[in-house]
Write an enzyme that holds these catalytic residues in place. Sequence first.
Site, PDB file in Angstrom:
ATOM      1  N   GLN A  69       0.833  -1.192   0.000  1.00  0.00           N
ATOM      2  CA  GLN A  69       0.000   0.000   0.000  1.00  0.00           C
ATOM      3  C   GLN A  69       0.869   1.244   0.000  1.00  0.00           C
ATOM      4  O   GLN A  69       1.771   1.384   0.842  1.00  0.00           O
ATOM      5  CB  GLN A  69      -0.950   0.067   1.195  1.00  0.00           C
ATOM      6  CG  GLN A  69      -1.906   1.259   1.046  1.00  0.00           C
ATOM      7  CD  GLN A  69      -2.865   1.443   2.195  1.00  0.00           C
ATOM      8  OE1 GLN A  69      -2.452   1.767   3.300  1.00  0.00           O
ATOM      9  NE2 GLN A  69      -4.156   1.263   1.925  1.00  0.00           N
ATOM     10  N   CYS A  99      -7.096   6.828   4.642  1.00  0.00           N
ATOM     11  CA  CYS A  99      -6.554   7.109   5.971  1.00  0.00           C
ATOM     12  C   CYS A  99      -6.852   8.551   6.389  1.00  0.00           C
ATOM     13  O   CYS A  99      -6.574   9.492   5.645  1.00  0.00           O
ATOM     14  CB  CYS A  99      -5.055   6.879   5.980  1.00  0.00           C
ATOM     15  SG  CYS A  99      -4.299   7.165   7.597  1.00  0.00           S
ATOM     16  N   LYS A 138      -7.944   1.745  -2.099  1.00  0.00           N
ATOM     17  CA  LYS A 138      -8.721   1.580  -0.865  1.00  0.00           C
ATOM     18  C   LYS A 138      -9.239   2.961  -0.474  1.00  0.00           C
ATOM     19  O   LYS A 138      -8.456   3.898  -0.300  1.00  0.00           O
ATOM     20  CB  LYS A 138      -7.876   0.999   0.272  1.00  0.00           C
ATOM     21  CG  LYS A 138      -8.686   0.717   1.541  1.00  0.00           C
ATOM     22  CD  LYS A 138      -7.851  -0.036   2.577  1.00  0.00           C
ATOM     23  CE  LYS A 138      -8.725  -0.465   3.765  1.00  0.00           C
ATOM     24  NZ  LYS A 138      -9.118   0.646   4.626  1.00  0.00           N
ATOM     25  N   GLY A 211     -14.716  -2.495   7.150  1.00  0.00           N
ATOM     26  CA  GLY A 211     -15.292  -1.656   8.195  1.00  0.00           C
ATOM     27  C   GLY A 211     -16.260  -2.402   9.089  1.00  0.00           C
ATOM     28  O   GLY A 211     -17.316  -2.830   8.635  1.00  0.00           O
ATOM     29  N   ARG A 233      -8.790  -4.855  12.409  1.00  0.00           N
ATOM     30  CA  ARG A 233      -8.364  -5.078  13.791  1.00  0.00           C
ATOM     31  C   ARG A 233      -8.692  -6.461  14.330  1.00  0.00           C
ATOM     32  O   ARG A 233      -7.917  -7.039  15.094  1.00  0.00           O
ATOM     33  CB  ARG A 233      -8.982  -3.995  14.691  1.00  0.00           C
ATOM     34  CG  ARG A 233      -8.307  -2.635  14.554  1.00  0.00           C
ATOM     35  CD  ARG A 233      -9.125  -1.539  15.206  1.00  0.00           C
ATOM     36  NE  ARG A 233     -10.361  -1.274  14.473  1.00  0.00           N
ATOM     37  CZ  ARG A 233     -11.399  -0.623  14.947  1.00  0.00           C
ATOM     38  NH1 ARG A 233     -11.375  -0.175  16.191  1.00  0.00           N
ATOM     39  NH2 ARG A 233     -12.470  -0.400  14.211  1.00  0.00           N
TER      40      ARG A 233
END
Length: 334
Positions: A69, A99, A138, A211, A233
């Site tokens: 990325q 981001c 993304k 998400g 996460r």
Amino acid sequence: MTRNPATIAARLSVAPMMDWTDRHCRYFHRLMSRRALLYTEMVTAPALVRGGAVHLLDHDAAEHPVALQLGGSDPAELAEAARIGADHGYDEINLNVGCPSDRVRSGCFGAVLMERPGLVAECVAAMIAAQPVDVTVKCRIGVDDQDPAQVLPDFLTRISDAGVRRVTIHARKAWLQGLSPKENRDIPPLDYALVHAMKAQFPQLHISINGGIATLDAAAPHLDGLDGVMIGRAAYHQPWDILGRADSAVFGEANPLQSPQEAVHAMLPYIERHLSQGGKLHQVTRHMLGLFAGRPGARHWRRTLSEGVSKEGAGPDLVLQALEAVDAQHQAAQ
């Protein structure tokens, strides 16, 4: 024509996460899933092109399929960074347009680029022209006061016209004013329906959703209508729950390991090699702390590793000691 292995693997991917998805983390994750697509932390194009920080691209051959990325907003610089990434063997080059951190915003890249779709189109077109590897994006569904139902279709049209064939959409807005990066991961409401609507509107695009997806069971309904799911996460903090059964649950293949205990033993040669090259134990084991999450002995595992890594001579024996505590707790719970 053979499909890019990253495209096939993108049915399930682990999100790029700053300070987390480094090469040690990716090697660990790859042991648990042969099939999921892994991403680097975001690497800025200026760091590669102007700073010469090619060491940030180091990775083990075992990590493939693995994507790089990039962050940036200068088409020529991103093109050169993409070429460098391709030369280092990455299976995909991804542009970060999601981001929301202050550092990213001040550099005019990340989520703020949702406001400049024309520039994003220029960037990806330059990246595609510069090298042979697939270029992906993304993004968020929008930022601040934008209407996602209006801006997202326009954004996807522009990057698709520029040559992008695969996109991952974080199904939240990014609020660049008033919310911290951490808050931006949780507070803006999720709009999964909009992402699914984009697949219907852009059937030629390979669309993954990201998400708030914390389990493989939660991922399954999205895989009915979309091409892929990206988990962040949860894959880091509960890696066995996600990656340990990903190959069977998502790809219909046998899982390479049968237990988190096997994952520990599989990591020991890598740990020994890393230490022999002058590395520190915590650089690897910090990514393994969540391996037994939700299982007997998880607290002992975390505590033994966390407290012991700084001691002189800490190495594989400490990892085995932590595993013994897990096994003892597991037996006591039977």
